[in-house]
Motif scaffolding. Sequence first.
Motif, short mmCIF file in Angstrom:
data_model
loop_
_atom_site.label_atom_id
_atom_site.label_comp_id
_atom_site.label_asym_id
_atom_site.label_seq_id
_atom_site.Cartn_x
_atom_site.Cartn_y
_atom_site.Cartn_z
N ASN A 194 7.23 5.92 -14.58
CA ASN A 194 7.37 7.32 -14.18
C ASN A 194 7.35 7.54 -12.67
O ASN A 194 7.95 8.49 -12.16
CB ASN A 194 6.25 8.15 -14.82
N TYR A 195 6.65 6.67 -11.92
CA TYR A 195 6.48 6.91 -10.48
C TYR A 195 6.97 5.74 -9.61
O TYR A 195 6.83 5.78 -8.39
CB TYR A 195 5.01 7.19 -10.16
N GLY A 196 7.53 4.74 -10.26
CA GLY A 196 8.09 3.61 -9.49
C GLY A 196 7.04 2.76 -8.81
O GLY A 196 7.35 2.09 -7.79
N VAL A 197 5.82 2.74 -9.33
CA VAL A 197 4.76 1.92 -8.72
C VAL A 197 5.00 0.45 -9.05
O VAL A 197 5.22 0.09 -10.21
CB VAL A 197 3.37 2.37 -9.23
N LEU A 213 0.82 -1.20 0.00
CA LEU A 213 0.00 0.00 0.00
C LEU A 213 0.86 1.26 0.00
O LEU A 213 0.53 2.26 -0.66
CB LEU A 213 -0.92 -0.01 1.22
N LEU A 214 1.99 1.21 0.71
CA LEU A 214 2.87 2.37 0.81
C LEU A 214 3.96 2.37 -0.26
O LEU A 214 4.62 3.40 -0.46
CB LEU A 214 3.53 2.42 2.19
N GLY A 215 4.16 1.23 -0.91
CA GLY A 215 5.18 1.16 -1.96
C GLY A 215 6.59 1.12 -1.43
O GLY A 215 7.52 1.57 -2.12
N PRO A 260 -1.43 -2.38 -10.67
CA PRO A 260 -0.62 -2.00 -9.49
C PRO A 260 -0.85 -2.98 -8.33
O PRO A 260 -1.98 -3.39 -8.04
CB PRO A 260 -1.12 -0.60 -9.14
N GLN A 261 0.22 -3.34 -7.64
CA GLN A 261 0.09 -4.21 -6.48
C GLN A 261 -0.66 -3.52 -5.34
O GLN A 261 -1.26 -4.18 -4.50
CB GLN A 261 1.48 -4.66 -6.01
N ALA A 262 -0.64 -2.20 -5.33
CA ALA A 262 -1.38 -1.46 -4.30
C ALA A 262 -2.88 -1.72 -4.44
O ALA A 262 -3.61 -1.78 -3.44
CB ALA A 262 -1.08 0.03 -4.41
N ALA A 263 -3.37 -1.87 -5.68
CA ALA A 263 -4.79 -2.17 -5.89
C ALA A 263 -5.14 -3.56 -5.37
O ALA A 263 -6.20 -3.78 -4.78
CB ALA A 263 -5.14 -2.05 -7.38
N LEU A 264 -4.23 -4.53 -5.58
CA LEU A 264 -4.45 -5.87 -5.04
C LEU A 264 -4.45 -5.85 -3.52
O LEU A 264 -5.24 -6.55 -2.86
CB LEU A 264 -3.38 -6.83 -5.56
N THR A 307 7.78 6.32 1.43
CA THR A 307 6.48 6.02 0.84
C THR A 307 6.35 6.64 -0.55
O THR A 307 6.69 7.81 -0.77
CB THR A 307 5.35 6.55 1.74
N LYS A 308 5.82 5.83 -1.50
CA LYS A 308 5.56 6.32 -2.85
C LYS A 308 4.13 6.84 -2.90
O LYS A 308 3.17 6.07 -2.74
CB LYS A 308 5.77 5.20 -3.86
N ILE A 309 4.00 8.13 -3.10
CA ILE A 309 2.68 8.78 -3.04
C ILE A 309 1.73 8.19 -4.06
O ILE A 309 0.53 8.00 -3.80
CB ILE A 309 2.82 10.30 -3.24
N ALA A 310 2.23 7.84 -5.24
CA ALA A 310 1.37 7.28 -6.28
C ALA A 310 0.77 5.95 -5.82
O ALA A 310 -0.43 5.68 -6.01
CB ALA A 310 2.16 7.08 -7.57
N CYS A 311 1.59 5.11 -5.18
CA CYS A 311 1.08 3.83 -4.64
C CYS A 311 0.01 4.08 -3.59
O CYS A 311 -1.04 3.42 -3.57
CB CYS A 311 2.23 3.02 -4.03
N LEU A 312 0.30 5.02 -2.69
CA LEU A 312 -0.63 5.31 -1.60
C LEU A 312 -1.97 5.81 -2.14
O LEU A 312 -3.04 5.40 -1.68
CB LEU A 312 -0.02 6.32 -0.65
N LEU A 313 -1.90 6.71 -3.16
CA LEU A 313 -3.14 7.25 -3.73
C LEU A 313 -3.96 6.15 -4.42
O LEU A 313 -5.18 6.08 -4.26
CB LEU A 313 -2.81 8.36 -4.72
#
Length: 743
Positions: free
Chosen positions: A327-330, A244-246, A451-455, A272-278
Amino acid sequence: MGEPASFSMEQEEEAPAPEDAGLRPMLGIERPVYDEAFIRTQLLRRKDNATTFRQRLADKFRCSSEKAKAVVFSFLPILTWLPSYPVKKYLLSDVISGLSTGVVQLPQGLAYALLAAVPPVYGLYSSFYPVLLYTFFGTSRHVSMGTFAVISLMIGGVAVREAPESAFPLPANVSNSSVTFDEEALNARRVQVAAVLTTMVGIIQIVFGLLRFGFVSIYLTEPLVRGFTTAAAMHVVISQLKYLLGVKTKRFSGPLSAIFSLKAVFSQITDTKIACLLVGLASIVFLYGVKVLNERFKKKLPVPIPGEIIVVIVSTGVSFGLSLAKNYGVDIVGTIPTGLRPPAVPDFSLVSSLIPDAFAIAIVGFSMSISLAKIFALKHGYSVDGNQELIALGICNFVGSFFQTFAITSSMSRSLVQESTGGKTQIAGLLSSLVVLLVVVAIGYVFQPLPQAALAAIIMVNLIGIFKQFRDLPLLWRTSKIELTIWVVSFIASVLLGLDYGLLAALAFAIITVIYRTQSPRSSILGHVSDTGLYYDVNQYEEASEYEGIKIFHSNSSIYFANSDLYVTKLKQKTGVNPEQLLAVRKAQRKQREKAEQDQNAPLKICAKYEDETVTHEVLAPSPDVQEQKNGELEDRRVDSASEEAVFLQPLSPVRSIVLDWTTASFIDSVGAKAIKQLIKECAEVDIQVVIAGCNRHLLDELDTLQFFSGDVSTSMVFPTVHDAVLHCQESTSSPPAAPDEA
């Protein structure tokens, strides 16, 4: 007592009829008092079992067409319902349900693969092969087999333990600032670990099913399972924080792994990667909103809104369009190979180190599956076979492991979707597996930018139902403190020690509570309710009154090595009868009498006192006027002797009979039998008879096997009901007691 008592039970009949007695059937019985000796000789005859063990064994294994057909239908339940499948009535509902469940199963398969520490595509494999197999071997019509968060996390813990990142360093000529280990080799090894672990889980479940061990799940009591699954949900959420935080953190397993994981995440929270968090937060908010809408309007919606697949499609599109990975390392799912993998034999060299984990996963997986299956079976009016479910689950895991799947069980969220969308039979599950197959063989590459953050968001939101189990605590506080303790211990142990050791600790604690309850049974003295044959606790009911000289002792447990001493101690406390102390009083009396006889000139002076909680006894000396001297010689001592005998014949205790109520006893062992036999002997020495009432036939068989009825104990001391025993005691105490032994 050779013959049964001649008087009947009619003295207890003709009770004053209550106002509504005319509405009730009347009971009227007139018979002599029965004891076990009379029952065995006059009333009951055992059936002759002419068949030998060899004949029974031959009958069991004799083959016939009916028996072969029954075995085939039992092993393949699909044959019992598929030939008569009502196509027009069920097919449309099953198609809609299968497609809806498959849409949910697809993102969950991808997500739970992360928990199992294997690449996402293996989650899709695990959502296809086992579900397909369950259609043929399962007996539940509504459960959705496949990946499940708790089981996936348990597998992931084992995979990380057996294949840590530190064991796969990068080659010396490879330099990558973001990755410090050989990811391809690590994933391959973890897939091997998961596959062989799943093979062992399947073998254990199949063997347990063939041995009819489906009952093992009863030892996982509901509070234990709910506390354990809540703790597992905590582990799952903690494991998903890094996605979630990347952030990049090591994956921990074993005791205190949850604490170490939290510490590792928070130590790198500044990265923390803001794109992952968002992406993650937006997915969580959307999924939670969809769940609320589905719950609120479930009666109006034809099918639930497929929030998970919407999140997968939208987040994949956004990731691809904005190049989030570049571009954002997600972190994204990455390569998803197209097509199915050929079968392969698992690496059985790992077996020795995985046996405890395999047993834990096998039992937990079956417990969750059968509990869910029974809920739906009860709701829809059909039955499930626990042993066949165990075999079906074992086949799904065993066969699937050769195709690189990891262990599966039924999922609550998917099963609810399958049932609520109108699923009627296992055809719905079959169609859901075909939806996953379509993705694997044709369009899997579409989800590579996911994105793994979505999973992680999908996983977390699906755990909301499990976290609602915290609501159990107030209810258990009001209803059962012991079950509350089991829930809390299961939760805390599983959070701190890990799921494997936590489950063992919780199971051990649950067994200890059972031992504690059997060692600390509730006991009471029963009294007779006037004009009935009923006996109840005298401390609880005003209508229950004791008979003079008779104590009826009731304990709500069996008698065996763990509680036999406590049983005897409680009996002595409740009845106020302590044979050792009464015997000491009798010995003191004898010594006083012997001393008085030796010293003829001394007046007879006896004072024996016995005290306990409820009873005090005194034996008074005879009047000194009895003795008179004439011309320096004593008169005839026959008067004195008669007076002395009268004194010594006085009972030491007002209790003359003790009735042991064994209506709730289900078994007795040799230690318990010896304790009761010793009690009967000690009471007989102080002229107190002990009889047994309400003993079931199986328990009597055990007493015969233990040779309980020998010496001073006979079957004439056992009565079928408490009322029989009481009437016998009343008759026997009406005659004067025999003189005590002089020896």
